[in-house]
Design a protein around this motif. Structure first.
Motif, PDB file in Angstrom:
ATOM      1  N   MET A 101      61.233  38.232  63.443  1.00 31.01           N
ATOM      2  CA  MET A 101      60.836  39.043  64.701  1.00 31.01           C
ATOM      3  C   MET A 101      61.569  38.098  65.861  1.00 31.01           C
ATOM      4  O   MET A 101      61.185  36.887  65.886  1.00 31.01           O
ATOM      5  CB  MET A 101      59.476  39.136  64.641  1.00 31.01           C
ATOM      6  CG  MET A 101      58.761  40.034  65.725  1.00 31.01           C
ATOM      7  SD  MET A 101      56.923  40.267  65.348  1.00 31.01           S
ATOM      8  CE  MET A 101      56.775  41.992  65.673  1.00 31.01           C
ATOM      9  N   GLU A 102      62.135  38.923  66.847  1.00 29.28           N
ATOM     10  CA  GLU A 102      62.867  38.236  67.810  1.00 29.28           C
ATOM     11  C   GLU A 102      62.314  38.674  69.200  1.00 29.28           C
ATOM     12  O   GLU A 102      62.255  39.863  69.475  1.00 29.28           O
ATOM     13  CB  GLU A 102      64.095  38.525  67.777  1.00 29.28           C
ATOM     14  CG  GLU A 102      65.264  37.663  68.627  1.00 29.28           C
ATOM     15  CD  GLU A 102      66.512  37.713  68.237  1.00 29.28           C
ATOM     16  OE1 GLU A 102      67.084  38.317  67.238  1.00 29.28           O
ATOM     17  OE2 GLU A 102      67.433  37.427  69.113  1.00 29.28           O
ATOM     18  N   GLN A 103      62.121  37.768  70.094  1.00 32.69           N
ATOM     19  CA  GLN A 103      61.883  38.192  71.550  1.00 32.69           C
ATOM     20  C   GLN A 103      62.458  37.194  72.478  1.00 32.69           C
ATOM     21  O   GLN A 103      62.421  35.960  72.332  1.00 32.69           O
ATOM     22  CB  GLN A 103      60.250  37.916  71.703  1.00 32.69           C
ATOM     23  CG  GLN A 103      59.560  38.262  72.826  1.00 32.69           C
ATOM     24  CD  GLN A 103      58.109  38.081  72.699  1.00 32.69           C
ATOM     25  OE1 GLN A 103      57.763  37.024  72.812  1.00 32.69           O
ATOM     26  NE2 GLN A 103      57.192  39.243  72.871  1.00 32.69           N
ATOM     27  N   ASP A 104      63.142  37.831  73.305  1.00 32.58           N
ATOM     28  CA  ASP A 104      63.924  37.090  74.283  1.00 32.58           C
ATOM     29  C   ASP A 104      64.905  36.108  73.815  1.00 32.58           C
ATOM     30  O   ASP A 104      65.001  35.005  74.193  1.00 32.58           O
ATOM     31  CB  ASP A 104      62.858  36.539  75.542  1.00 32.58           C
ATOM     32  CG  ASP A 104      61.843  37.770  76.094  1.00 32.58           C
ATOM     33  OD1 ASP A 104      62.549  38.898  76.256  1.00 32.58           O
ATOM     34  OD2 ASP A 104      60.982  37.287  76.381  1.00 32.58           O
ATOM     35  N   GLY A 105      65.418  36.419  72.626  1.00 33.30           N
ATOM     36  CA  GLY A 105      66.417  35.424  72.009  1.00 33.30           C
ATOM     37  C   GLY A 105      65.861  34.496  71.297  1.00 33.30           C
ATOM     38  O   GLY A 105      66.529  33.408  70.939  1.00 33.30           O
ATOM     39  N   ARG A 106      64.480  34.357  71.161  1.00 33.50           N
ATOM     40  CA  ARG A 106      63.677  33.503  70.376  1.00 33.50           C
ATOM     41  C   ARG A 106      63.036  34.013  69.242  1.00 33.50           C
ATOM     42  O   ARG A 106      62.284  35.145  69.204  1.00 33.50           O
ATOM     43  CB  ARG A 106      62.508  32.674  71.375  1.00 33.50           C
ATOM     44  CG  ARG A 106      61.950  31.905  70.927  1.00 33.50           C
ATOM     45  CD  ARG A 106      60.473  31.721  71.730  1.00 33.50           C
ATOM     46  NE  ARG A 106      59.680  30.798  70.937  1.00 33.50           N
ATOM     47  CZ  ARG A 106      58.192  30.782  71.192  1.00 33.50           C
ATOM     48  NH1 ARG A 106      57.768  31.723  71.925  1.00 33.50           N
ATOM     49  NH2 ARG A 106      57.501  30.107  70.378  1.00 33.50           N
ATOM     50  N   LEU A 107      62.966  33.225  68.021  1.00 30.90           N
ATOM     51  CA  LEU A 107      62.274  34.014  66.778  1.00 30.90           C
ATOM     52  C   LEU A 107      60.852  33.680  66.975  1.00 30.90           C
ATOM     53  O   LEU A 107      60.335  32.584  67.228  1.00 30.90           O
ATOM     54  CB  LEU A 107      63.109  33.209  65.620  1.00 30.90           C
ATOM     55  CG  LEU A 107      64.603  33.714  65.519  1.00 30.90           C
ATOM     56  CD1 LEU A 107      65.187  33.219  64.062  1.00 30.90           C
ATOM     57  CD2 LEU A 107      64.890  35.103  65.570  1.00 30.90           C
ATOM     58  N   ILE A 108      59.928  34.450  66.808  1.00 30.01           N
ATOM     59  CA  ILE A 108      58.714  34.426  67.015  1.00 30.01           C
ATOM     60  C   ILE A 108      57.763  34.696  65.596  1.00 30.01           C
ATOM     61  O   ILE A 108      56.557  34.603  65.605  1.00 30.01           O
ATOM     62  CB  ILE A 108      57.755  35.193  68.057  1.00 30.01           C
ATOM     63  CG1 ILE A 108      58.220  36.794  67.759  1.00 30.01           C
ATOM     64  CG2 ILE A 108      58.651  34.727  69.358  1.00 30.01           C
ATOM     65  CD1 ILE A 108      57.372  37.844  68.715  1.00 30.01           C
ATOM     66  N   GLY A 109      58.461  35.353  64.586  1.00 29.56           N
ATOM     67  CA  GLY A 109      57.873  35.613  63.347  1.00 29.56           C
ATOM     68  C   GLY A 109      58.494  35.708  62.170  1.00 29.56           C
ATOM     69  O   GLY A 109      60.052  36.081  62.485  1.00 29.56           O
ATOM     70  N   GLN A 110      58.272  35.773  61.154  1.00 25.41           N
ATOM     71  CA  GLN A 110      58.987  36.057  59.707  1.00 25.41           C
ATOM     72  C   GLN A 110      58.196  36.521  58.822  1.00 25.41           C
ATOM     73  O   GLN A 110      56.984  36.401  58.608  1.00 25.41           O
ATOM     74  CB  GLN A 110      59.935  34.710  59.413  1.00 25.41           C
ATOM     75  CG  GLN A 110      58.962  33.560  58.957  1.00 25.41           C
ATOM     76  CD  GLN A 110      58.100  33.816  57.790  1.00 25.41           C
ATOM     77  OE1 GLN A 110      56.951  33.466  57.619  1.00 25.41           O
ATOM     78  NE2 GLN A 110      58.808  34.118  56.554  1.00 25.41           N
ATOM     79  N   ASN A 111      58.782  37.284  57.727  1.00 27.71           N
ATOM     80  CA  ASN A 111      58.143  37.512  56.524  1.00 27.71           C
ATOM     81  C   ASN A 111      59.189  37.787  55.320  1.00 27.71           C
ATOM     82  O   ASN A 111      60.257  38.165  55.843  1.00 27.71           O
ATOM     83  CB  ASN A 111      57.555  38.997  56.924  1.00 27.71           C
ATOM     84  CG  ASN A 111      56.466  39.263  55.698  1.00 27.71           C
ATOM     85  OD1 ASN A 111      56.163  38.433  55.014  1.00 27.71           O
ATOM     86  ND2 ASN A 111      56.232  40.665  55.542  1.00 27.71           N
TER      87      ASN A 111
END
Ligand code: COA
Length: 208
Positions: free
Chosen positions: A58-68
């Protein structure tokens, strides 16, 4: 998938270290002092059971914030059959964005994609408080037992959701955790040296 403030997409090779860092942040001191999940995902990506089509970030503003991520595994049915199923995780959201709905969004999207690929059911260890919102129930209600768990032991951590309705109808059997999830503490320690130092704390609520 793009929503108003984040995107869910497949993980790329160049994301690997950033994702391992976010998983480390997400799990650190949650279930034990420190954590092993960042090493677990490092190992699982090379496992033949790993489903690369279901490896999401999961990406927000070019930064990764989550994964599954998901792995193939089986249920050994009591009548001798072996039924393919999925297991899932780790799933993690960066600490400062937990409890804002991102985890559920990522989970529901991932399950939709797993269902679209034709998988029949997902089983894993987790907290019904979170996964219950996304259609999971206790695996025992589907007639599925957790491997190596003594008769009568608490199995409320073991959850299941059918992706094909009725996939587990008429089945009783034992679920197997893929071997790839079992890592050696010494290997975790060694791997962790590549990340910035972080204090391991013994905290209430940890289960290991
Ligand atoms: C678990 C995790 C992925 C959930 O993501 P999240 O973005 O924090 O969760 P959401 O905000 O989408 O929560 C959805 C619902 O689950 C509940 N919930 C979230 N985390 C929970 C937890 N650890 N235990 C019980 N319920 C939880 C929320 O209260 C929310 O319910 P509500 O809408 O009725 O309030 C995230 O908190 C995380 O990374 N935790 C650390 C790593 C971890 O434990 N991973 C799962 C291993 S099984």
């Amino acid at each position: 998938m793009k929503t108003n403030d984040c995107t869910i997409r497949l993980e790329r090779t160049e994301d690997y270290r950033e994702v391992e860092g976010l998983v480390r942040e997400s799990f650190w001191n949650v279930y034990r002092p420190g954590c092993s999940e960042h090493f677990v995902i490092h190992v699982l990506r090379d496992d033949p059971a790993f489903v690369k089509e279901l490896d999401f970030v999961m990406e927000q503003d070019g930064r990764l914030i989550g994964q599954n991520m998901f792995m193939r595994t089986v249920i050994n049915v009591d009548d001798g059959r072996v039924i393919p199923v999925l297991t899932m995780g780790p799933i993690g959201i960066v600490p400062e964005l937990k409890h804002r709905g991102y985890g559920k969004k990522l989970l529901d999207y991932s399950l939709e994609k797993a269902a679209a690929m034709g998988f029949g059911a997902v089983l894993f260890e987790g907290n019904i408080g979170f996964y219950g919102h996304s259609g999971f129930d206790y695996a025992r209600k589907f007639g599925i037992r957790y491997h190596d768990l003594p008769e009568g032991a608490d199995d409320s951590f073991f959850l299941c959701r059918e992706l094909i309705p009725g996939y587990l109808n008429g089945i009783t059997g034992v679920y197997q955790t893929p071997q790839g999830y079992y890592v050696d503490d010494a290997d975790v320690e060694e791997f962790d040296k590549a990340f910035p130092p972080k204090e391991k704390l013994k905290l209430p609520g940890q289960i290991f």
